[in-house]
Design an enzyme around this catalytic site. Sequence first.
Site, PDB file in Angstrom:
ATOM      1  N   HIS A  35      31.754  47.275  40.576  1.00 19.32           N
ATOM      2  CA  HIS A  35      32.667  46.503  39.715  1.00 19.32           C
ATOM      3  C   HIS A  35      31.964  45.241  39.234  1.00 19.32           C
ATOM      4  O   HIS A  35      31.146  44.659  39.944  1.00 19.32           O
ATOM      5  CB  HIS A  35      33.941  46.139  40.476  1.00 19.32           C
TER       6      HIS A  35
ATOM      7  N   CYS B 167      35.259  48.345  33.320  1.00 18.17           N
ATOM      8  CA  CYS B 167      34.724  47.034  33.724  1.00 18.17           C
ATOM      9  C   CYS B 167      33.366  46.749  33.088  1.00 18.17           C
ATOM     10  O   CYS B 167      33.152  45.680  32.503  1.00 18.17           O
ATOM     11  CB  CYS B 167      34.680  46.926  35.245  1.00 18.17           C
TER      12      CYS B 167
ATOM     13  N   HIS C  14      37.937  40.241  33.939  1.00 11.01           N
ATOM     14  CA  HIS C  14      37.449  41.607  34.209  1.00 11.01           C
ATOM     15  C   HIS C  14      38.493  42.621  33.782  1.00 11.01           C
ATOM     16  O   HIS C  14      39.648  42.287  33.508  1.00 11.01           O
ATOM     17  CB  HIS C  14      37.084  41.774  35.689  1.00 11.01           C
TER      18      HIS C  14
END
Length: 351
Positions: free
Chosen positions: A314, A266, A326
Site C-alpha cells: 500500500h 493506491c 491515499h
Amino acid sequence: MAAHRRSRQRPAGGTTARTAATIALAGAATAAGFDGSGHAEPQPAPDRVRADADRLYREAEAATEKYNGAQERAESARRRLRALQDERARREDRLASARAALGSVAAAQYRGGGLDPALRLVLSEDPDGYLDGAALAERVDSRRKAAVGRVRSQLREIERLRGAARIEVTSLTSRRAELKRHRTTITGKLTAARRLLSRLPPEQRAGLDEGTSRSSQGHRDGPAAPGPVTSPAAPGPRAAQAVSYAYRKLGSPYVWGATGPDAFDCSGLIQAAYRSAGVSLPRTTYAQIDAGRRIPRSELLPGDLVFFYSGISHVGIYVGGGRMIHAPNPSAPVRVAPLDEMPFAGATRVT
C-alpha cells in the site's frame, strides 16, 4: 369406536406434552438469559467484521499490485512483439528486393553466357571491346556474390527475429495466465469482503462504512478539507503539484487496476499525481518505493511517498501533519488519513 376415538386422542395428547415441554424450555432459556432465538445465526461483532474485512481488503490489494505488475510486463511483451514483427516485415521487404536484384544479375549472365572466355576473345572482332566486357562481367559476378550474401544475411536475420517473436509470444501467454490468476484472487477476496459486510444489520453496516478499516481508510475529521499544499512546504514544485492533484481527487472511488482520472487504486493514484507534474513513476508499489531517494519518517515532507505493510502493498502521498492522501479500498474513496493507521514500511522522495 371407543378404541378409534382413543387412537385419535393420542396425538392430541402428544402435542399437548410437546407444547408444555416447549413452554418449559422457553422459560428455562429466559431464566438463563437467552432471548429464545437459538436457531438464528448469531450476528458477528462489528469489530470482528471490521478486522476480517480489513484483512480481505489487504489481501486483495496485495493481489492488485501483483496484477498491476503482471499487466505492465504483459504490455512490455506486447510492445516488444510488435517491434519484432515490424522489424521482420522490414527485413522481408529487403529480402524481396535483394532476391529481385539477384535474379536480374543471374538472368543477365545467362543471356550473355555460352562460350569459353578464351575462345570468345579469339573469335571476337573487337578484342578491346571484349576485354572491357570481360571486366564488366567480373564486376557483375562480384555484385552477384554480394547480392547472394545479402540474401543469406537477410534470411538469417529473419529467422532470428522469428525466434525472438516466439519467445515474446510465450512470455505474453504466460503474463496473460498470470493476470487471470491475480484477477481471480482479487475478485474472490472482494466478494468475500462484501459478503462479510452484508451480514451486518443496515445500521451497523452504515456505521462501519464510515469507519471501516481505520487501518486503511482514514477519516474526515481534522485538517482534511481539500486545499493544495503550497510549494514552500514541499521539497519542490513537482512534489507540490502532485499533492495538489491528490487533493483534487478526494472522494474519487477506488477501483482496482485504475490509474485515473476518475477512479484509482493506491499505486494508480500516486502514478497519476506525479504524472500531472511531468514525472513518470512505475506502476506498482514495490517498484515505486525504489523510484526515488529513501528517507526516514522523521524527514517527511509533502509529496513524499509513504509505504505500508511488510510486503509494500500500500502507498499514499504525504501531505504534512502526520497525514497522507491515499486510495484505501473499494469500501472507501480517496481520502486523507493519519500515517499511524497502518504499519509503516518506508518512504521515498521523488527527485
